[in-house]
Write an enzyme that holds these catalytic residues in place. Structure first.
Site, PDB file in Angstrom:
ATOM      1  N   THR A  13     -40.300  74.397  -2.378  1.00  9.09           N
ATOM      2  CA  THR A  13     -41.164  73.751  -3.376  1.00  9.09           C
ATOM      3  C   THR A  13     -40.692  72.353  -3.753  1.00  9.09           C
ATOM      4  OG1 THR A  13     -39.933  74.689  -5.240  1.00  9.09           O
ATOM      5  CG2 THR A  13     -41.733  76.004  -4.348  1.00  9.09           C
ATOM      6  N   GLY A  15     -39.895  68.445  -3.807  1.00  6.94           N
ATOM      7  CA  GLY A  15     -40.513  67.238  -3.249  1.00  6.94           C
ATOM      8  C   GLY A  15     -41.901  67.460  -2.697  1.00  6.94           C
ATOM      9  N   THR A  72     -30.771  72.271  -6.024  1.00  9.32           N
ATOM     10  CA  THR A  72     -30.527  73.113  -4.845  1.00  9.32           C
ATOM     11  C   THR A  72     -29.168  72.811  -4.239  1.00  9.32           C
ATOM     12  OG1 THR A  72     -32.897  73.199  -4.362  1.00  9.32           O
ATOM     13  CG2 THR A  72     -31.397  73.749  -2.565  1.00  9.32           C
ATOM     14  N   ASN A  74     -26.586  71.576  -5.761  1.00 13.72           N
ATOM     15  CA  ASN A  74     -25.571  72.100  -6.665  1.00 13.72           C
ATOM     16  C   ASN A  74     -25.357  73.595  -6.447  1.00 13.72           C
ATOM     17  OD1 ASN A  74     -25.206  73.683  -9.427  1.00 13.72           O
ATOM     18  ND2 ASN A  74     -24.119  71.748  -9.646  1.00 13.72           N
ATOM     19  N   THR A  96     -36.251  65.123  -6.998  1.00 14.23           N
ATOM     20  CA  THR A  96     -36.743  64.096  -7.912  1.00 14.23           C
ATOM     21  C   THR A  96     -35.818  62.893  -7.990  1.00 14.23           C
ATOM     22  OG1 THR A  96     -37.805  65.817  -9.219  1.00 14.23           O
ATOM     23  CG2 THR A  96     -37.502  63.695 -10.272  1.00 14.23           C
ATOM     24  N   GLU A 281     -28.561  70.403 -14.969  1.00 18.16           N
ATOM     25  CA  GLU A 281     -28.908  71.716 -15.492  1.00 18.16           C
ATOM     26  C   GLU A 281     -27.900  72.138 -16.555  1.00 18.16           C
ATOM     27  OE1 GLU A 281     -31.686  73.153 -14.671  1.00 18.16           O
ATOM     28  OE2 GLU A 281     -32.200  71.848 -12.982  1.00 18.16           O
TER      29      GLU A 281
END
Length: 346
Positions: A13, A15, A72, A74, A96, A281
């Protein structure tokens, strides 16, 4: 003859689903570099990428390729970093902000070109941050009002508007910034005072700004610790302007420190909880100790370009243009407020 194996872990999902359209070609390219390849598509399950990265490493894969945004990547890092035997890593940025890709000079938003970097066979032994006992980060640990914006930007908005969603939220939060009392111990001593923002950076790129830590090295075992000591709207605007080209580091409102470890402790009996942001996050609350694990993971990179210091604002980069536009918007707002203040006191 030994056959090297590569495992591609990709977020379908990220980009606007650009990776889903390019999986076959990316695998073909990596095969051409001498690897037997296979792919894993992450799921909505918690820690999906982390669990698969750990499994692939324990299964003896020589290379793990993380495709997606910083989140992802990370997760994949967190799956591999605790292990004694750690495979080589490569990244295909499709998210992003892609701060980590900026630092490694990996083409962003183009999975084919990013995969080709593996073929250059250039690698960097990267420092990785350890937060507490069992959380790892590869780019930034941060605290403060603006870092909390990543929690409040809806996923759908991130996907549709990309980095502009963060910018809009940042502009909205700027007037709400407050200073809080903290104690921060580091290699050279202790800072005790009021701060509005805390950054512990491993690379030079934070939130799309590529000059936040302009002298950051990827492999020296040191964090670049940046403490923002003001919450004044006009001062913050000035720092944003200066941060576009790295001039903020000498400002009186900034503490700029190099350290291999640090501990962040909120002070005051009525202190609001201080949330720590790891690579965009939520990573837990302070007090928290951060440790730099020098040369902990080896990444494929475009090493020919990493040493280039002449990176301020790429005029072809729409994200940087957007940052400039936001800064200009703040500037206009400050001018308006100052004018109203002058007229009121005439």
């Amino acid at each position: 003859m030994y056959q090297k194996r590569a495992r591609l872990i990709y977020n379908p999902t990220s980009g606007q689903e650009v990776m889903k359209k390019n999986v076959a070609e990316v695998l073909h390219i990596i095969e051409g570099f001498g690897y037997e390849t296979s792919a894993f598509q992450t799921t909505p399950e918690a820690d999906s990428a982390k669990k698969e990265a750990r499994r692939a490493a324990l299964a003896g894969f020589d290379l793990v390729v993380a495709a997606g945004g910083d989140g992802t990547i990370n997760e994949v890092v967190n799956g591999i970093a605790p292990l004694k035997r750690r495979p080589l890593m490569a990244i295909i940025p499709t998210g992003t902000t892609n701060d980590f890709a900026r630092a490694l000079k990996i083409p962003r938003g183009n999975p084919i070109e990013a995969a080709k970097v593996i073929g250059k066979r250039q690698m960097v032994q990267m420092d990785i941050g350890l937060a507490g006992q069992d959380q790892y980060f590869m780019n930034i640990a941060a605290a403060g009002t603006l870092t909390e914006l990543t929690y409040s930007v809806p996923s759908q908005l991130k996907t549709s508007l990309g980095y502009l969603a963060y910018l809009a939220k940042g502009a909205e939060l700027l007037p709400q910034i407050r200073k809080v009392p903290v104690r921060i111990t580091h290699d050279d001593g202790t800072f005790e005072g009021h701060v509005s923002m805390i950054f512990a950076a491993l690379t030079n790129s934070v939130g799309g700004f590529e000059q936040i830590a302009p002298d950051a090295k990827l492999d020296d075992g040191l964090f670049t610790l940046i403490l923002v000591k003001t919450a004044n709207l006009f001062d913050m605007l000035g720092l944003i302007r200066m941060a576009l080209n790295g001039r903020h580091i000498g400002d009186k409102n900034i503490e700029y420190i190099k350290t291999s470890q640090l501990t962040i402790t909120p002070l005051g009996t009525h202190s609001k909880r201080m949330m720590i942001n790891l690579d965009g996050e939520y990573g837990g609350d302070a007090p928290m100790t951060l440790t730099n694990l020098q040369n902990h993971l080896t990444f494929f990179a475009d090493a020919d370009n990493i040493a280039d210091d002449a990176i301020s604002i790429d005029l072809k980069d729409t994200e940087m243009l957007a940052l400039e536009a936001i800064a200009e918007k703040f500037s206009q707002e400050v001018d308006r407020v100052e004018k109203e203040h002058e007229e009121h006191h005439k």
